[in-house]
Write a protein that holds these residues in place. Structure first.
Motif, PDB file in Angstrom:
ATOM      1  N   GLU A  85      -7.500   4.208  -4.705  1.00 13.90           N
ATOM      2  CA  GLU A  85      -6.858   3.512  -5.810  1.00 13.90           C
ATOM      3  C   GLU A  85      -5.703   2.646  -5.326  1.00 13.90           C
ATOM      4  O   GLU A  85      -5.429   1.588  -5.904  1.00 13.90           O
ATOM      5  N   ALA A  86      -5.016   3.087  -4.276  1.00 17.58           N
ATOM      6  CA  ALA A  86      -3.947   2.266  -3.712  1.00 17.58           C
ATOM      7  C   ALA A  86      -4.515   0.949  -3.182  1.00 17.58           C
ATOM      8  O   ALA A  86      -3.938  -0.127  -3.402  1.00 17.58           O
ATOM      9  N   ASP A  87      -5.648   1.022  -2.487  1.00 22.95           N
ATOM     10  CA  ASP A  87      -6.299  -0.203  -2.010  1.00 22.95           C
ATOM     11  C   ASP A  87      -6.693  -1.096  -3.184  1.00 22.95           C
ATOM     12  O   ASP A  87      -6.556  -2.326  -3.118  1.00 22.95           O
ATOM     13  N   ASP A  88      -7.201  -0.494  -4.265  1.00 25.33           N
ATOM     14  CA  ASP A  88      -7.590  -1.270  -5.445  1.00 25.33           C
ATOM     15  C   ASP A  88      -6.385  -1.979  -6.055  1.00 25.33           C
ATOM     16  O   ASP A  88      -6.474  -3.142  -6.478  1.00 25.33           O
ATOM     17  N   ALA A  89      -5.243  -1.285  -6.109  1.00 25.10           N
ATOM     18  CA  ALA A  89      -4.038  -1.876  -6.685  1.00 25.10           C
ATOM     19  C   ALA A  89      -3.558  -3.054  -5.845  1.00 25.10           C
ATOM     20  O   ALA A  89      -3.140  -4.093  -6.374  1.00 25.10           O
ATOM     21  N   VAL A  90      -3.606  -2.899  -4.525  1.00 29.90           N
ATOM     22  CA  VAL A  90      -3.183  -3.983  -3.639  1.00 29.90           C
ATOM     23  C   VAL A  90      -4.130  -5.173  -3.767  1.00 29.90           C
ATOM     24  O   VAL A  90      -3.698  -6.330  -3.791  1.00 29.90           O
ATOM     25  N   LYS A 102       0.837  -1.204   0.000  1.00 28.23           N
ATOM     26  CA  LYS A 102       0.000   0.000   0.000  1.00 28.23           C
ATOM     27  C   LYS A 102       0.870   1.253   0.000  1.00 28.23           C
ATOM     28  O   LYS A 102       0.526   2.260  -0.627  1.00 28.23           O
ATOM     29  N   ALA A 103       2.011   1.187   0.692  1.00 27.18           N
ATOM     30  CA  ALA A 103       2.923   2.333   0.686  1.00 27.18           C
ATOM     31  C   ALA A 103       3.416   2.610  -0.734  1.00 27.18           C
ATOM     32  O   ALA A 103       3.478   3.761  -1.168  1.00 27.18           O
ATOM     33  N   VAL A 104       3.777   1.569  -1.457  1.00 26.62           N
ATOM     34  CA  VAL A 104       4.214   1.733  -2.852  1.00 26.62           C
ATOM     35  C   VAL A 104       3.091   2.321  -3.692  1.00 26.62           C
ATOM     36  O   VAL A 104       3.275   3.291  -4.441  1.00 26.62           O
ATOM     37  N   ALA A 105       1.897   1.732  -3.573  1.00 24.44           N
ATOM     38  CA  ALA A 105       0.771   2.156  -4.404  1.00 24.44           C
ATOM     39  C   ALA A 105       0.347   3.588  -4.098  1.00 24.44           C
ATOM     40  O   ALA A 105      -0.016   4.349  -5.009  1.00 24.44           O
ATOM     41  N   TYR A 106       0.399   3.982  -2.826  1.00 28.08           N
ATOM     42  CA  TYR A 106       0.007   5.348  -2.452  1.00 28.08           C
ATOM     43  C   TYR A 106       0.955   6.364  -3.065  1.00 28.08           C
ATOM     44  O   TYR A 106       0.542   7.412  -3.567  1.00 28.08           O
ATOM     45  N   ARG A 107       2.258   6.080  -3.046  1.00 26.12           N
ATOM     46  CA  ARG A 107       3.217   6.990  -3.651  1.00 26.12           C
ATOM     47  C   ARG A 107       3.069   7.033  -5.166  1.00 26.12           C
ATOM     48  O   ARG A 107       3.288   8.073  -5.782  1.00 26.12           O
ATOM     49  N   MET A 108       2.677   5.926  -5.747  1.00 22.12           N
ATOM     50  CA  MET A 108       2.499   5.878  -7.191  1.00 22.12           C
ATOM     51  C   MET A 108       1.243   6.607  -7.638  1.00 22.12           C
ATOM     52  O   MET A 108       1.220   7.245  -8.694  1.00 22.12           O
TER      53      MET A 108
END
Length: 295
Positions: free
Chosen positions: A31-36, A19-25
Protein backbone atom coordinates in the motif's frame (compact mmCIF):
# COMPACT_ATOMS: atom_id res chain seq x y z
CA UNK A 1 16.12 15.42 -21.62
CA UNK A 2 12.44 16.35 -22.11
CA UNK A 3 10.19 17.93 -19.48
CA UNK A 4 8.63 14.57 -18.54
CA UNK A 5 12.03 12.97 -17.87
CA UNK A 6 13.11 16.01 -15.85
CA UNK A 7 9.96 15.84 -13.72
CA UNK A 8 10.40 12.10 -13.21
CA UNK A 9 13.96 12.68 -12.06
CA UNK A 10 12.86 15.28 -9.55
CA UNK A 11 10.19 12.89 -8.24
CA UNK A 12 12.65 10.01 -7.88
CA UNK A 13 14.81 12.20 -5.65
CA UNK A 14 11.92 12.21 -3.14
CA UNK A 15 10.73 8.60 -3.55
CA UNK A 16 12.59 7.17 -0.55
CA UNK A 17 11.22 9.84 1.79
CA UNK A 18 7.70 9.43 0.44
CA UNK A 19 7.77 5.65 0.90
CA UNK A 20 9.07 6.11 4.44
CA UNK A 21 6.10 8.37 5.22
CA UNK A 22 3.61 6.02 3.57
CA UNK A 23 5.00 2.92 5.31
CA UNK A 24 4.63 4.53 8.73
CA UNK A 25 1.13 5.66 7.86
CA UNK A 26 -0.07 2.34 6.45
CA UNK A 27 2.12 -0.44 7.87
CA UNK A 28 1.92 -2.10 4.46
CA UNK A 29 4.73 -2.09 1.92
CA UNK A 30 2.39 -2.76 -0.99
CA UNK A 31 0.00 0.00 0.00
CA UNK A 32 2.93 2.34 0.61
CA UNK A 33 4.09 1.74 -2.97
CA UNK A 34 0.52 2.40 -4.18
CA UNK A 35 0.39 5.70 -2.27
CA UNK A 36 3.71 6.84 -3.72
CA UNK A 37 2.59 5.88 -7.23
CA UNK A 38 -0.61 7.88 -6.76
CA UNK A 39 1.50 10.90 -5.75
CA UNK A 40 3.46 10.55 -8.98
CA UNK A 41 0.27 10.40 -11.05
CA UNK A 42 -1.06 13.53 -9.39
CA UNK A 43 2.24 15.32 -9.94
CA UNK A 44 2.26 14.33 -13.61
CA UNK A 45 -1.25 15.82 -14.01
CA UNK A 46 -0.41 19.03 -12.16
CA UNK A 47 1.11 22.33 -13.21
CA UNK A 48 4.46 21.43 -11.66
CA UNK A 49 6.06 24.76 -12.57
CA UNK A 50 3.80 26.39 -9.98
CA UNK A 51 5.07 24.17 -7.14
CA UNK A 52 7.69 26.04 -5.10
CA UNK A 53 8.49 23.27 -2.60
CA UNK A 54 8.19 19.96 -4.41
CA UNK A 55 9.17 17.83 -1.39
CA UNK A 56 6.57 19.49 0.81
CA UNK A 57 3.92 19.25 -1.91
CA UNK A 58 4.57 15.54 -2.45
CA UNK A 59 4.58 14.80 1.29
CA UNK A 60 1.22 16.54 1.60
CA UNK A 61 -0.19 14.51 -1.29
CA UNK A 62 1.08 11.23 0.14
CA UNK A 63 -0.36 12.19 3.53
CA UNK A 64 -3.78 12.81 2.00
CA UNK A 65 -3.68 9.58 -0.01
CA UNK A 66 -2.71 7.56 3.08
CA UNK A 67 -5.40 9.25 5.17
CA UNK A 68 -8.00 8.26 2.58
CA UNK A 69 -6.68 4.69 2.50
CA UNK A 70 -6.83 4.37 6.29
CA UNK A 71 -10.38 5.73 6.40
CA UNK A 72 -11.40 3.37 3.61
CA UNK A 73 -10.05 0.41 5.60
CA UNK A 74 -12.24 1.32 8.54
CA UNK A 75 -15.31 1.81 6.38
CA UNK A 76 -14.84 -1.63 4.80
CA UNK A 77 -14.28 -3.17 8.23
CA UNK A 78 -12.08 -5.79 6.63
CA UNK A 79 -9.12 -7.31 8.46
CA UNK A 80 -9.18 -5.10 11.57
CA UNK A 81 -5.79 -3.48 12.05
CA UNK A 82 -5.42 -4.82 15.55
CA UNK A 83 -5.80 -8.38 14.20
CA UNK A 84 -2.69 -8.32 12.03
CA UNK A 85 0.96 -7.41 12.21
CA UNK A 86 2.33 -4.66 9.99
CA UNK A 87 4.47 -5.78 7.07
CA UNK A 88 8.04 -6.33 8.26
CA UNK A 89 10.95 -4.91 6.29
CA UNK A 90 13.52 -7.71 6.09
CA UNK A 91 17.08 -7.10 4.95
CA UNK A 92 20.53 -8.53 5.21
CA UNK A 93 22.37 -7.38 8.30
CA UNK A 94 24.17 -4.90 6.05
CA UNK A 95 21.22 -2.67 5.20
CA UNK A 96 20.87 -1.52 1.60
CA UNK A 97 20.38 2.24 1.07
CA UNK A 98 16.73 2.07 -0.05
CA UNK A 99 15.59 0.14 3.02
CA UNK A 100 17.76 2.30 5.29
CA UNK A 101 15.63 5.30 4.32
CA UNK A 102 12.42 3.39 5.07
CA UNK A 103 13.77 2.22 8.43
CA UNK A 104 15.22 5.52 9.65
CA UNK A 105 14.05 6.90 13.00
CA UNK A 106 13.59 3.53 14.73
CA UNK A 107 10.44 2.35 12.96
CA UNK A 108 10.39 -0.98 14.75
CA UNK A 109 7.47 -3.38 14.54
CA UNK A 110 6.47 -2.55 18.12
CA UNK A 111 6.01 1.11 17.16
CA UNK A 112 4.07 0.19 14.04
CA UNK A 113 1.74 -2.04 16.07
CA UNK A 114 0.94 0.91 18.34
CA UNK A 115 0.40 3.18 15.33
CA UNK A 116 -2.13 0.67 13.99
CA UNK A 117 -4.25 1.30 17.09
CA UNK A 118 -4.55 5.06 16.41
CA UNK A 119 -7.38 6.53 14.42
CA UNK A 120 -6.38 7.86 10.96
CA UNK A 121 -6.24 11.53 11.97
CA UNK A 122 -4.14 10.81 15.07
CA UNK A 123 -1.79 8.64 13.09
CA UNK A 124 -1.24 11.25 10.40
CA UNK A 125 -0.66 14.07 12.88
CA UNK A 126 1.81 11.98 14.89
CA UNK A 127 3.69 10.53 11.92
CA UNK A 128 4.08 13.79 10.04
CA UNK A 129 4.97 15.89 13.08
CA UNK A 130 6.79 13.60 15.51
CA UNK A 131 8.54 11.36 12.99
CA UNK A 132 9.13 13.80 10.13
CA UNK A 133 9.04 17.23 11.76
CA UNK A 134 6.29 18.74 9.62
CA UNK A 135 4.78 21.87 11.22
CA UNK A 136 1.18 21.68 12.41
CA UNK A 137 0.38 24.61 10.13
CA UNK A 138 1.10 22.31 7.16
CA UNK A 139 -0.55 19.23 8.69
CA UNK A 140 -3.82 21.01 9.52
CA UNK A 141 -5.02 21.48 5.88
CA UNK A 142 -4.50 17.77 5.18
CA UNK A 143 -6.81 16.92 8.07
CA UNK A 144 -9.25 19.75 7.46
CA UNK A 145 -8.58 20.92 11.04
CA UNK A 146 -6.96 23.94 12.68
CA UNK A 147 -3.29 23.78 13.70
CA UNK A 148 -4.41 23.69 17.34
CA UNK A 149 -6.65 20.69 16.65
CA UNK A 150 -3.84 18.94 14.75
CA UNK A 151 -1.51 19.54 17.70
CA UNK A 152 -4.06 17.94 20.06
CA UNK A 153 -4.37 14.91 17.81
CA UNK A 154 -0.59 14.41 17.81
CA UNK A 155 -0.48 14.87 21.59
CA UNK A 156 -3.13 12.17 22.12
CA UNK A 157 -1.25 9.82 19.82
CA UNK A 158 2.03 10.55 21.58
CA UNK A 159 0.55 9.63 24.95
CA UNK A 160 -0.52 6.25 23.58
CA UNK A 161 2.83 5.61 21.92
CA UNK A 162 5.04 6.53 24.87
CA UNK A 163 5.78 3.45 26.92
CA UNK A 164 3.78 1.15 24.64
CA UNK A 165 6.59 0.93 22.09
CA UNK A 166 9.92 0.64 23.93
CA UNK A 167 12.95 1.88 22.06
CA UNK A 168 15.25 -1.01 21.10
CA UNK A 169 18.84 -1.23 22.27
CA UNK A 170 20.89 0.65 19.67
CA UNK A 171 23.86 -1.76 19.60
CA UNK A 172 23.38 -4.29 16.74
CA UNK A 173 25.94 -6.70 18.24
CA UNK A 174 24.12 -6.68 21.59
CA UNK A 175 20.81 -7.28 19.84
CA UNK A 176 22.25 -10.24 17.95
CA UNK A 177 23.70 -11.78 21.13
CA UNK A 178 20.26 -11.78 22.74
CA UNK A 179 18.58 -13.24 19.65
CA UNK A 180 21.29 -15.90 19.40
CA UNK A 181 20.65 -16.79 23.07
CA UNK A 182 16.92 -17.08 22.34
CA UNK A 183 17.64 -19.36 19.39
CA UNK A 184 20.02 -21.53 21.40
CA UNK A 185 17.41 -21.91 24.15
CA UNK A 186 14.77 -22.82 21.57
CA UNK A 187 17.00 -25.41 19.88
CA UNK A 188 17.92 -26.96 23.20
CA UNK A 189 14.39 -26.85 24.61
CA UNK A 190 15.94 -25.09 27.61
CA UNK A 191 13.20 -23.35 29.63
CA UNK A 192 15.61 -21.80 32.13
CA UNK A 193 17.75 -20.29 29.37
CA UNK A 194 14.66 -19.00 27.58
CA UNK A 195 13.32 -17.28 30.70
CA UNK A 196 16.75 -15.71 31.21
CA UNK A 197 16.48 -13.72 27.97
CA UNK A 198 12.81 -12.72 28.33
CA UNK A 199 11.77 -9.51 30.05
CA UNK A 200 9.13 -10.19 32.73
CA UNK A 201 6.66 -8.05 30.78
CA UNK A 202 7.49 -9.43 27.32
CA UNK A 203 4.71 -9.42 24.71
CA UNK A 204 4.45 -11.98 21.92
CA UNK A 205 2.30 -11.34 18.84
CA UNK A 206 1.83 -14.16 16.32
CA UNK A 207 0.04 -13.45 13.05
CA UNK A 208 -0.80 -16.65 11.17
CA UNK A 209 -3.43 -15.03 8.97
CA UNK A 210 -6.58 -16.93 8.15
CA UNK A 211 -4.89 -20.18 9.20
CA UNK A 212 -4.87 -18.96 12.81
CA UNK A 213 -8.34 -19.13 14.42
CA UNK A 214 -9.36 -15.89 16.09
CA UNK A 215 -6.82 -13.71 14.30
CA UNK A 216 -3.56 -12.58 15.84
CA UNK A 217 -2.48 -14.41 18.98
CA UNK A 218 -1.15 -12.15 21.74
CA UNK A 219 0.58 -13.34 24.92
CA UNK A 220 1.84 -11.18 27.79
CA UNK A 221 4.44 -12.03 30.41
CA UNK A 222 7.54 -14.20 30.48
CA UNK A 223 5.78 -17.29 31.80
CA UNK A 224 3.11 -17.20 29.10
CA UNK A 225 5.66 -16.64 26.32
CA UNK A 226 7.99 -19.32 27.70
CA UNK A 227 4.99 -21.64 27.58
CA UNK A 228 5.47 -21.62 23.81
CA UNK A 229 8.86 -23.32 24.16
CA UNK A 230 7.67 -26.43 22.33
CA UNK A 231 6.64 -24.28 19.36
CA UNK A 232 9.94 -22.39 19.40
CA UNK A 233 11.83 -25.71 19.61
CA UNK A 234 9.94 -27.14 16.65
CA UNK A 235 10.62 -24.00 14.62
CA UNK A 236 14.32 -24.00 15.48
CA UNK A 237 14.89 -27.70 14.77
CA UNK A 238 12.71 -28.35 11.72
CA UNK A 239 13.42 -25.24 9.65
CA UNK A 240 16.48 -23.41 8.36
CA UNK A 241 16.83 -20.34 10.56
CA UNK A 242 18.88 -17.43 9.31
CA UNK A 243 19.77 -14.12 10.91
CA UNK A 244 18.39 -10.98 9.30
CA UNK A 245 17.40 -7.46 10.19
CA UNK A 246 13.67 -7.11 10.76
CA UNK A 247 12.80 -3.41 10.65
CA UNK A 248 16.40 -2.60 11.38
CA UNK A 249 16.66 -4.83 14.47
CA UNK A 250 18.18 -8.30 14.84
CA UNK A 251 15.63 -10.92 13.83
CA UNK A 252 15.19 -14.36 12.27
CA UNK A 253 13.91 -15.72 8.97
CA UNK A 254 12.75 -19.34 8.82
CA UNK A 255 12.49 -21.47 5.71
CA UNK A 256 11.70 -25.10 4.91
CA UNK A 257 13.10 -26.44 1.64
CA UNK A 258 13.62 -22.86 0.50
CA UNK A 259 10.04 -21.81 1.25
CA UNK A 260 9.58 -18.92 3.65
CA UNK A 261 7.47 -20.00 6.63
CA UNK A 262 7.96 -17.23 9.19
CA UNK A 263 9.68 -13.97 10.02
CA UNK A 264 10.43 -13.16 13.64
CA UNK A 265 11.12 -9.64 14.80
CA UNK A 266 12.40 -8.85 18.28
CA UNK A 267 12.36 -5.75 20.45
CA UNK A 268 15.30 -5.84 22.83
CA UNK A 269 15.85 -3.44 25.74
CA UNK A 270 18.45 -3.72 28.50
CA UNK A 271 19.64 -7.04 27.01
CA UNK A 272 16.23 -8.66 27.44
CA UNK A 273 13.54 -9.45 24.88
CA UNK A 274 10.54 -7.19 25.49
CA UNK A 275 8.70 -8.01 22.28
CA UNK A 276 8.47 -10.90 19.81
CA UNK A 277 6.52 -10.46 16.57
CA UNK A 278 5.99 -13.51 14.39
CA UNK A 279 4.50 -13.32 10.91
CA UNK A 280 3.63 -16.76 9.52
CA UNK A 281 0.68 -15.89 7.27
CA UNK A 282 1.50 -17.72 3.99
CA UNK A 283 -0.43 -15.24 1.83
CA UNK A 284 1.36 -12.21 3.20
CA UNK A 285 4.77 -13.89 3.27
CA UNK A 286 4.39 -14.69 -0.41
CA UNK A 287 3.90 -10.98 -1.18
CA UNK A 288 7.01 -9.79 0.68
CA UNK A 289 10.15 -8.95 -1.25
CA UNK A 290 13.07 -10.53 0.59
CA UNK A 291 15.80 -9.40 -1.71
CA UNK A 292 18.70 -9.67 0.72
CA UNK A 293 21.61 -11.92 -0.31
CA UNK A 294 21.02 -14.33 2.58
CA UNK A 295 17.56 -15.17 1.27
Amino acid sequence: MNDSDFLAGRFEAHRGHLKAVAYRMLGSLTEADDAVQEAWLRLARSESDDIDNLGGWLTTVVGRVCLDMLRSRRLRQEDPLEDRLPDPVVTDEVVDPEHQVVLADSVGLALLVVLESLNPAERLAFVLHDLFGMPFEEIAPILGRTPVAARKLASRARQRVQGAAPAPDPDPAAQRRVVDAFLAAARGGDLTALLAVLDPDVTLRADGGKALPGGMKVLHGAQAVAGQLATFHRMATTSTTRPALVNGVAGLVNTVDGELISIIGFTIADERIVGIDILSDPERLARLDLAGPEL
